[in-house]
Design an enzyme around this catalytic site. Structure first.
Site, short mmCIF file in Angstrom:
data_model
loop_
_atom_site.label_atom_id
_atom_site.label_comp_id
_atom_site.label_asym_id
_atom_site.label_seq_id
_atom_site.Cartn_x
_atom_site.Cartn_y
_atom_site.Cartn_z
N PHE A 172 0.85 -1.19 0.00
CA PHE A 172 0.00 0.00 0.00
C PHE A 172 0.88 1.24 0.00
CE2 PHE A 172 -4.38 1.43 0.84
CZ PHE A 172 -5.07 0.34 0.37
N GLN B 285 -7.17 14.91 3.55
CA GLN B 285 -6.59 14.05 2.55
C GLN B 285 -7.47 13.97 1.31
OE1 GLN B 285 -6.03 9.53 3.14
NE2 GLN B 285 -4.02 10.46 3.01
N HIS C 161 -7.94 11.76 -1.74
CA HIS C 161 -7.55 10.43 -2.21
C HIS C 161 -7.28 10.52 -3.71
CE1 HIS C 161 -7.50 6.18 -3.08
NE2 HIS C 161 -7.55 5.91 -1.79
N LEU D 189 -14.93 6.01 -4.33
CA LEU D 189 -13.55 5.62 -4.06
C LEU D 189 -13.10 4.40 -4.87
CD1 LEU D 189 -10.99 5.80 -2.18
CD2 LEU D 189 -12.19 4.23 -0.67
N GLU E 229 -6.60 2.30 -3.07
CA GLU E 229 -5.18 2.31 -3.35
C GLU E 229 -4.66 0.89 -3.53
OE1 GLU E 229 -3.37 5.22 -0.84
OE2 GLU E 229 -1.62 3.95 -0.55
N ARG F 173 -0.33 9.43 -0.31
CA ARG F 173 -1.48 9.95 -1.04
C ARG F 173 -1.37 11.42 -1.41
NH1 ARG F 173 -6.32 6.78 2.20
NH2 ARG F 173 -5.94 4.78 1.22
N HIS G 86 -11.26 12.85 1.00
CA HIS G 86 -11.42 11.49 1.50
C HIS G 86 -11.37 11.38 3.01
CE1 HIS G 86 -11.22 7.17 1.40
NE2 HIS G 86 -10.01 7.12 1.93
N ARG H 106 -2.29 11.10 6.12
CA ARG H 106 -2.46 9.74 6.59
C ARG H 106 -2.01 8.74 5.53
NH1 ARG H 106 -6.32 5.85 5.83
NH2 ARG H 106 -7.89 7.17 4.87
#
Lengths: 595, 114, 242
Positions: free
Chosen positions: A119, A240, A242, A252, A255, A286, A353, A398
């Site tokens: 990730f 954030q 995304h 969404l 990721e 991100r 996000h 994050r």
């Protein structure tokens, strides 16, 4: 006036991952616990999390919590508190194993252990190369997790109040929190929930932006309630975006797609992330990926008729892998982008996000405020966990999969802290202040009698568009300045919202107006905090913060390595230092962030 | 009433019996169909002779029993779906049983009277 | 090359009932203009609500994972957020009603108590009394695969409220969603309560009201197959009995 008071040892507000995890801790301890939730527990937004939960189980390759901690701090652009981050990363394995014991259907590798995928931002050996750290149940990890947590709560007989909207925190003259006022949505009855401990797990406020991956219910109710009760909000400028929301729809795309080998391409088909993050490429963190995508679009290499999105390419992956590991993505592509990702690119664009900031807490989930010289003095009786809280483990940005970990670890620790506090101070309930529900009633009354007021839907859209334009991925000092004025103007309209529907039965118009009351607090906190922070850090990047040797990429550690605290009263800001000292290991020292 | 009163602990037997009787009836139907094609019904006497054969009598008996049981489970299911008062339902169950037993008895009488 | 924005007006007939003011339910005729960005039925409904804020329905994730916005759309249960607007034929109003078979609270909002009660009745949690290992329990990928098509249920109630057997016996028949959940735990190799679970369902009502009508399969917005799961439960009961 008389009203119903219901007494519990503890009240949890919110039944997403954090709320359910906290409730589990409380119910298992035998305390009388009420969980208030405005939607049925499994409809909470944790259900939409896709890619996985981080834990250095090392099931497929070597990994350890220290590397995870390093990545999280680096990802946070050093704004995360290193004690809380060490705590979270060390608790991760246990948190995930517990879930497996509760019955969560994780995917498995051949030896029967939990499946892990790479990730963004998660690396081995202190930033060397991507590592498999995200524990996943296909691309439905949040769904599997939320259902497993709810099911476990059924087993221990947790008492739920489903479709109850929390209205306000009950805080007495000493500053102690004594419960919440809430409304039964089906009947509009207002009840005071009197508790020795109140845990907020109300989730984020992503609906403050116009384009968001978030659910309609993510309206920052906990933040609004806390702010109105005089609790400051921490680091609210950090949002954030995304990288991969479906262009147009905002839905969404995990990721995990890039974790499984997916690639971002511009209109020319170029894998542009190689230019921005030569090492991590598409698996950079991100904020970095989102900015790179927007730079491509801004420089004219966007795709589509308006050149306003880029492509996510999975077509080179084995279709069997996609259908096995990313089945929902395949569905979402067809449903919301109208493309079959086995054969076609998915059009994606950075989309709001996650809110890194929130109600300030320590690593035990206790809400902390400044009291004299003590910068983190716990508010008696008040706890917060999950996206609504700021522990702060995410700092300025994050890492993917750390949010599910956050809600597990701090959901549990806040529950434990509440249990310990109730056990130690066995004293009876402190009496409620005489005006416990007055403010809530006044708010409802104002809404019921407002004439010639502003339209809820239009006001909300105005707020969302203002936020989108003035506090987006890239921030400009001039736009921020104007944004503050505009959002304060919108706030005046929010104070005068009017609804046509006055019914007492499941009045969703009233709920939406009450939610807007909470959203606007978040919008003000965000805009004002962002305008004030004159540097670029993590997700907060502004045009007037320049890349110099002293301020790499605009990050000014000299002046801005500190947490913002926004106070609703007078829109006042103050700051507190970042906790740079972890619990047991050496400080992860500041350095320029490259992927 | 919030308490749920269920747990009769039967169901699979009847469900299975319904399937098995269905299969038996299907086989019987095929056999009779084949017999018809083979000329068993060319005349009334031929038909009587065929049905009076010991083996045919036995399988026809089995068919009648299967049909009775199959119908009992099926009709009971309908009463369970639509008839709520227990007393009325018991009455209907009893009536159904009486009628079905009557039919079976009558059918057996016919087969062995041939 | 910009295409002109194709606006389209959608006409609706919507079941309305507010017990606070209406003596009885009625169908409301209302229409709304949508732009090409409005792709799903839910988008149009949000616009409708902006027009008439008294229109009440549940909604949350708007991407088909939370299960909030289940309703009866032109006679068939489904999720508003997964229903394409473009697929509705022109010139015919879109008829929206609450999920059938459950009491209406208001407009399109139904009281799902009975539905959840049936879910709870199958003890929807993993039972395993072995001492907890320090790490995860092991499960082979093949054993894990048994749960596919079962654990993904979002409890929207489209299936159960489309099931005539549930309409007739909502208090006694577990219904497709509950039975799917029951089989999810029976099929889990980590669960040790298989026999108790089968005992719980060995009942002419709880399981055997299913007459394989298959409405559940027809309407499931996640493409799950409760009928198949019910069949597997019956298969296990037979295996146990013979």
């Amino acid at each position: 006036m008389t009203y119903t008071v219901r007494k519990f040892d503890a009240v949890v507000v919110g039944a997403g991952g954090a709320g359910l995890r906290a409730a589990l801790q409380l119910s298992e301890s035998g305390l009388k616990t009420a969980v208030l939730t405005k939607v049925f527990p499994t409809r909470s937004h944790t259900v939409a999390a896709q890619g996985g939960v981080a834990a250095s189980l090392g099931n497929s390759e070597e990994d350890n919590w220290h590397w995870h901690m390093y990545d999280t701090i680096k990802g946070s652009d050093w704004l995360g508190d290193q004690d809380a981050i060490e705590f979270m990363c060390r608790q991760a394995n246990q948190a995930v194993v517990e879930l497996e014991h509760y019955g969560m259907p994780f995917d498995r590798v051949d030896n029967g252990k939990i499946y892990q995928r790479p990730f963004g931002g998660h690396m081995s050996n202190f930033g060397e190369k991507p590592v498999r750290r995200s524990c996943a149940a296909a691309d439905r990890t949040g769904h599997a997790m939320l259902h497993a947590l709810y099911q476990r709560n059924i087993k221990v007989n947790t008492q739920f109040f489903v479709e109850w909207q929390a209205l306000d925190l009950i805080r007495d003259a000493d500053g102690e929190v004594l419960g919440v006022v809430a409304m039964d949505m089906e009947t509009s009855e207002v009840v005071a929930f009197h508790a020795k401990a109140t845990i907020f797990a109300t989730g984020g406020a992503g609906r403050v932006y116009y384009s968001s991956t978030n659910a309609f219910i993510n309206t920052g109710d906990g933040l609004g309630m806390a702010a109105r009760a005089g609790i400051p909000l921490e680091d609210m400028e950090f949002w954030q975006f995304h990288p991969t929301g479906v262009a147009g729809a905002g839905v969404l795309i995990t990721e995990g797609v890039r974790g499984e080998g997916g690639i971002l391409r511009n209109a020319d088909g170029e894998r542009f992330m190689e230019r921005y993050a030569p090492n991590a490429k598409d698996l950079a963190s991100r904020d970095v990926v989102s900015r790179s995508m927007l730079t491509e679009i801004n420089e004219g290499r966007g795709a589509g008729p308006y050149k306003d999105y880029v492509y996510l390419d999975l077509t080179h992956l084995d279709p069997q892998v996609i259908l096995k590991r990313l089945p929902s993505i395949h569905e979402i592509g067809i449903q919301f982008a109208g493309v079959d990702c086995l054969k076609e690119y998915i059009p994606v664009v950075p989309t709001c996000h996650y809110q890194m900031g929130g109600i300030p807490t320590n690593r035990f989930g206790q809400v902390v405020v400044t009291k004299g010289n003590d910068l983190s003095s716990p508010v008696p009786g008040f706890y917060a966990a999950g996206e609504c809280a700021c522990a702060s483990v995410h700092g300025a940005n994050r890492l993917g999969t750390n949010s599910l970990l956050d809600l597990l670890v701090f959901g549990k620790s806040s529950g434990e802290a509440a249990v310990a506090s109730i056990r130690e101070n066995v004293k009876a309930h402190k009496p409620l202040p005489v005006d416990a529900i007055e403010k809530s009633l006044a708010r409802l009354d104002r809404l019921n009698t407002q004439k010639g007021g502003s339209n809820v839907h239009e006001t909300r859209v105005l707020m969302q568009r203002t936020m989108q334009k003035h506090a987006g991925v890239f921030r400009f000092s001039q736009l921020l300045k104007e944004g503050v004025d505009k959002i304060l103007e919108v706030a005046q309209a929010v104070a005068r919202t009017e609804i046509q529907d006055k019914s007492k039965v499941f009045n969703t118009a009233r709920i939406e107006a009450l939610e807007l009351d909470n959203l606007i607090e978040v919008a003000k906190a965000t805009m004002i905090s962002a305008e004030a922070r004159k540097e670029s850090r993590g997700a907060h990047v502004r045009d007037d913060a320049h890349d110099t040797p002293e301020t790499p990429d605009g990050r000014d550690d000299q002046n801005w390595l500190k947490h913002t605290l926004w106070h609703r009263d007078g829109n006042r800001l103050d700051y507190k230092p970042v906790q740079m000292k972890p619990l047991s290991v050496a400080t992860i020292e500041l350095k320029k962030r490259t992927y | 009433m919030s308490r749920l009163v269920v747990g009769a602990h039967y169901g699979i037997k009847d469900w299975l019996a319904q399937r098995i009787t269905a299969v038996l009836m299907a086989i019987y139907t095929l056999v009779i169909f084949a017999a018809v094609l083979a000329g068993a019904t060319s005349s009334h006497d031929a038909w009587r002779g065929f049905m009076a054969h010991g083996a045919v009598r036995s399988v026809t008996f089995l068919f009648i029993i299967s049909l009775g049981y199959h119908a009992w489970v099926g009709v009971r299911d309908i009463w369970m779906d639509y008839i709520k008062p227990t007393s009325v339902r018991i009455l209907l169950h009893v009536l159904t049983l009486l009628v079905l037993i009557g039919y079976v008895g009558w059918a057996i009488q016919i087969i062995w009277r041939l | 090359m910009t295409t002109p924005l194709a606006m389209r007006t959608y006409h609706f007939k919507i079941y309305r009932y507010d017990p606070d003011k209406d003596a009885k339910p009625y169908m409301q005729d209302i229409s709304v203009v949508c732009d090409p960005m409005d792709k799903k039925l839910l988008d149009a409904m949000v616009k409708l609500k902006a027009k008439d804020d008294s229109l009440s329905f549940r909604r949350s994730c708007r991407e088909g994972v939370c299960g909030s916005d289940a309703m009866n759309i032109n006679g068939k249960n489904g999720l508003a957020c997964l229903t394409d607007l473009a697929a509705f034929p022109e010139g015919k109003p879109i008829v929206l009603r609450p999920l059938p078979g459950l009491p209406v609270v208001r407009d399109l909002i139904v009281d799902m108590t009975q539905f959840f009660k049936q879910y709870l009745s199958i003890k929807p949690y993993l039972v395993n009394d072995d001492p907890l290992p320090e790490r995860e329990r092991l499960q082979s990928p093949e054993d894990r695969e048994e749960l596919n098509g079962l654990y993904e249920c979002i409890m929207c109630a489209c299936c159960t409220t489309a099931c005539p057997s549930f309409w007739w016996n909502p208090d006694k028949f577990v219904g497709p969603a509950g039975l799917l959940a029951a089989y999810r735990f029976i099929a889990d190799t980590r669960d040790q309560a298989t026999n108790e679970r089968l005992d719980n369902l060995e009942d002419p009502y709880r399981l055997f009201r299913c007459h394989t009508i298959m409405n559940c399969v027809d309407v499931c917005p996640k493409g799950l197959n409760p009928t198949k799961a019910i069949g597997k439960i019956k298969e296990m009961l037979v295996q146990r009995a013979v």
